[in-house]
Design an enzyme around this catalytic site. Structure first.
Site, short mmCIF file in Angstrom:
data_model
loop_
_atom_site.label_atom_id
_atom_site.label_comp_id
_atom_site.label_asym_id
_atom_site.label_seq_id
_atom_site.Cartn_x
_atom_site.Cartn_y
_atom_site.Cartn_z
N GLY A 12 9.68 6.87 -20.77
CA GLY A 12 10.78 6.43 -21.62
C GLY A 12 10.75 4.93 -21.85
O GLY A 12 9.92 4.21 -21.30
N ASP A 13 11.66 4.45 -22.70
CA ASP A 13 11.78 3.02 -23.02
C ASP A 13 10.52 2.46 -23.69
O ASP A 13 10.22 1.27 -23.56
CB ASP A 13 12.09 2.19 -21.75
CG ASP A 13 13.31 2.69 -21.01
OD1 ASP A 13 14.36 2.84 -21.65
OD2 ASP A 13 13.20 2.95 -19.79
N LYS A 16 10.86 3.83 -29.00
CA LYS A 16 10.99 4.92 -29.97
C LYS A 16 11.91 4.55 -31.12
O LYS A 16 11.72 4.98 -32.25
CB LYS A 16 11.48 6.18 -29.27
CG LYS A 16 10.48 6.76 -28.27
CD LYS A 16 11.00 8.00 -27.58
CE LYS A 16 12.10 7.71 -26.59
NZ LYS A 16 11.67 6.90 -25.44
N ALA A 39 20.19 7.71 -22.29
CA ALA A 39 19.02 7.02 -22.86
C ALA A 39 19.50 6.14 -24.00
O ALA A 39 20.61 6.27 -24.49
CB ALA A 39 17.99 8.03 -23.35
N GLY A 40 18.65 5.23 -24.43
CA GLY A 40 19.04 4.37 -25.53
C GLY A 40 17.85 3.91 -26.33
O GLY A 40 16.72 3.84 -25.83
N HIS A 41 18.09 3.63 -27.60
CA HIS A 41 17.07 3.06 -28.48
C HIS A 41 17.57 1.71 -28.97
O HIS A 41 18.75 1.58 -29.34
CB HIS A 41 16.81 3.95 -29.70
CG HIS A 41 16.27 5.30 -29.36
ND1 HIS A 41 15.43 5.52 -28.30
CD2 HIS A 41 16.43 6.50 -29.96
CE1 HIS A 41 15.10 6.80 -28.26
NE2 HIS A 41 15.71 7.42 -29.24
N GLN A 223 14.15 9.58 -23.71
CA GLN A 223 13.38 9.52 -22.47
C GLN A 223 11.87 9.59 -22.78
O GLN A 223 11.42 9.03 -23.77
CB GLN A 223 13.81 10.60 -21.48
CG GLN A 223 15.15 10.35 -20.85
CD GLN A 223 16.27 11.10 -21.54
OE1 GLN A 223 16.05 12.06 -22.26
NE2 GLN A 223 17.48 10.67 -21.32
N THR A 299 20.70 1.49 -22.01
CA THR A 299 21.91 2.20 -21.61
C THR A 299 22.38 1.79 -20.22
O THR A 299 23.56 1.58 -19.98
CB THR A 299 21.67 3.72 -21.65
OG1 THR A 299 21.43 4.11 -23.00
CG2 THR A 299 22.88 4.49 -21.13
N GLY A 301 21.30 -0.92 -18.20
CA GLY A 301 21.32 -2.32 -17.81
C GLY A 301 20.47 -2.61 -16.59
O GLY A 301 20.45 -3.73 -16.08
N LEU A 331 2.40 -4.87 -27.93
CA LEU A 331 1.10 -5.50 -27.69
C LEU A 331 1.26 -7.00 -27.52
O LEU A 331 0.53 -7.63 -26.74
CB LEU A 331 0.14 -5.19 -28.85
CG LEU A 331 -1.27 -5.74 -28.71
CD1 LEU A 331 -2.01 -5.07 -27.55
CD2 LEU A 331 -2.05 -5.56 -30.02
N GLY A 414 5.78 -7.12 -32.24
CA GLY A 414 7.03 -7.85 -32.08
C GLY A 414 8.18 -6.89 -32.24
O GLY A 414 8.00 -5.74 -32.66
#
Length: 427
Positions: A12-13, A16, A39-41, A223, A299, A301, A331, A414
């Site tokens: 995850g993370d 996405k 989860a968070g985006h 995730q 999500t 922290g 990258l 970036g």
């Protein structure tokens, strides 16, 4: 037209949200098919940063229909708070569609999640305490509350009474907590009914009709592969199926309609919470990756654990998901290292193992076997083609592609929406 799956290829993370947002203007529907607000985006548009937890990333693209599928567990209070937050920033959320079959997270799910995790002590899983696991457990036990139940007060009360009959016994007698009142939960959740009603429909029918009409559907996982309840590093996993198979069950779209499966993968590796992590760095390099990469959970922290790229994990993700492509992110974070290690295999009890071991005990004892690639010092944040990259950055990408099992078809250089090298058109 195709259904495209976009999912995490690590823990995850992986970025996405950025990948979904890149495709957002090219697709007609973006669907969250599993998970909850654990989860968070993060999506960066210009100088604006958006942190999404339950809402699909497509909510930020005005011509996209964002869908919360039946495989998601929804905390309605959190969802409405997220909708209000985006609306206050000028984002139109009226296009949102929610599956009537999605399950709801209730106050008793959150309470049980937190007290159970505390009770486990040093053996804790590392959950977010947001009730996701208990909500999925009720779903499997066939005592869950679904979105459609909000619109039938008698059924809603009956189901909440049935669920709390056992749960209050556990809370009071095992965990020494106060019991949860049925009336309090029923009253709160009936208030959500009329607010959510305009968003709710048969999303499986909607999406299949859209595909028949030539529309493009993007299925967005939360995730990552190694957190899948069936295929991840169990028990240190989530409670749903982020893998490609979960995209079908969590959306109601049959697998034969999926033509492309994109795995989002970082140029290094991170994970949040407990569990094995062979390439984890507990030194200055790990802290440097965390600082430059901004590796803090959207999500939770919580600081993310950081390590080098793990090729056995990438190959496993390719196999389990049937990946057609990778989207390599962050990258640019690797700029400045003289040598960049890449894990190509594991050493387990004196044996060299090239694939993810089937035994979790073996995986806990796995030690990375590294190859070392020359790094680069040039700023790559403005690169928009492979030719714009330094030679060593191109070699790094090519090497990862060769050992990971699928082509690197897009590369993030970036956090910005336009800071991506697109090698292949996904749509």
């Amino acid at each position: 037209m195709p259904a495209i799956v976009l999912l995490g290829a690590q823990w995850g993370d992986e970025g996405k949200g950025k990948a979904t947002d890149l495709l957002g203007d090219r697709v007609d529907y973006v669907v969250r098919y599993q998970g909850g607000n654990n989860a968070g985006h993060t999506v960066v548009i210009g100088d604006q940063k958006y942190a999404l937890h339950l809402l699909p990333s497509g909510i930020l693209s005005p011509n996209v229909v964002p869908v919360i599928g039946n495989g998601v567990v929804i905390d309605p209070g959190v969802l409405l708070q997220e909708i209000r937050g985006l609306t206050d920033r000028g984002i139109d959320c009226s296009r949102l569609v929610i599956s009537s079959n999605a399950h709801l997270i209730t106050p008793y799910h959150r309470t049980i999640d937190k007290v159970t995790e505390r009770f486990l002590g040093n053996s804790k899983i590392g959950t977010t305490g947001r009730g996701i696991g208990p909500a999925y457990a009720d779903k499997i036990n066939r005592i869950g509350i679904r979105v459609q139940d909000l619109f039938d007060p008698s059924i809603l009360r009956q189901k909440i009474e049935g669920a709390l009959r056992d749960k209050n016994q556990i809370l009071v007698k095992v965990f020494n907590r106060k019991n949860i009142e049925v009336d309090d939960v029923v009253t709160e959740y009936l208030e959500y009914a009329e607010i959510l009603r305009p968003y709710v429909t048969d999303t499986g029918l909607l999406l299949n009709n859209a595909l028949s009409e030539g529309k493009t559907v993007l299925l967005e996982g939360s995730q990552g592969t190694l957190l899948d309840v069936d295929h991840g590093t169990y028990p240190f996993v989530t409670s749903s199926n982020p893998t490609a198979g979960g995209a079908s069950t969590g959306s109601g779209i049959g697998p034969t309609k999926i033509t492309t499966v994109i795995g989002i993968i970082k140029a290094y590796t991170t994970r949040v919470g407990s569990g094995p992590f062979p390439t984890e760095l507990l030194d200055e390099d790990g802290e440097k990756l965390r600082k430059i990469g901004g590796e803090v959970g959207v999500t939770t922290g919580r600081n993310r654990r950081c390590g080098w790229y793990d090729a056995p994990i990438a190959r496993y993700a390719t196999r389990v998901n049937g990946l057609t492509d990778f989207f390599l992110t962050k990258l640019d974070v690797l700029t400045g290292w003289e040598k960049i290690p890449v894990c190509v295999a594991y050493e387990i009890d004196g044996r060299i193992v090239n694939e993810l071991p089937a035994s979790q005990s073996d995986f806990h004892h796995a030690r990375p076997v590294y190859e070392y690639l020359d790094g680069w010092r040039e700023d790559i944040s403005t690169a928009r083609t492979l030719g714009d990259l330094p030679e060593n950055a191109r070699r790094y990408i090519k090497y990862l592609e060769e050992i990971s099992g699928a082509p690197m078809s897009a590369i993030g250089v970036g956090p910005g929406r336009n800071q991506t090298i697109v090698v292949k058109d996904f749509v």
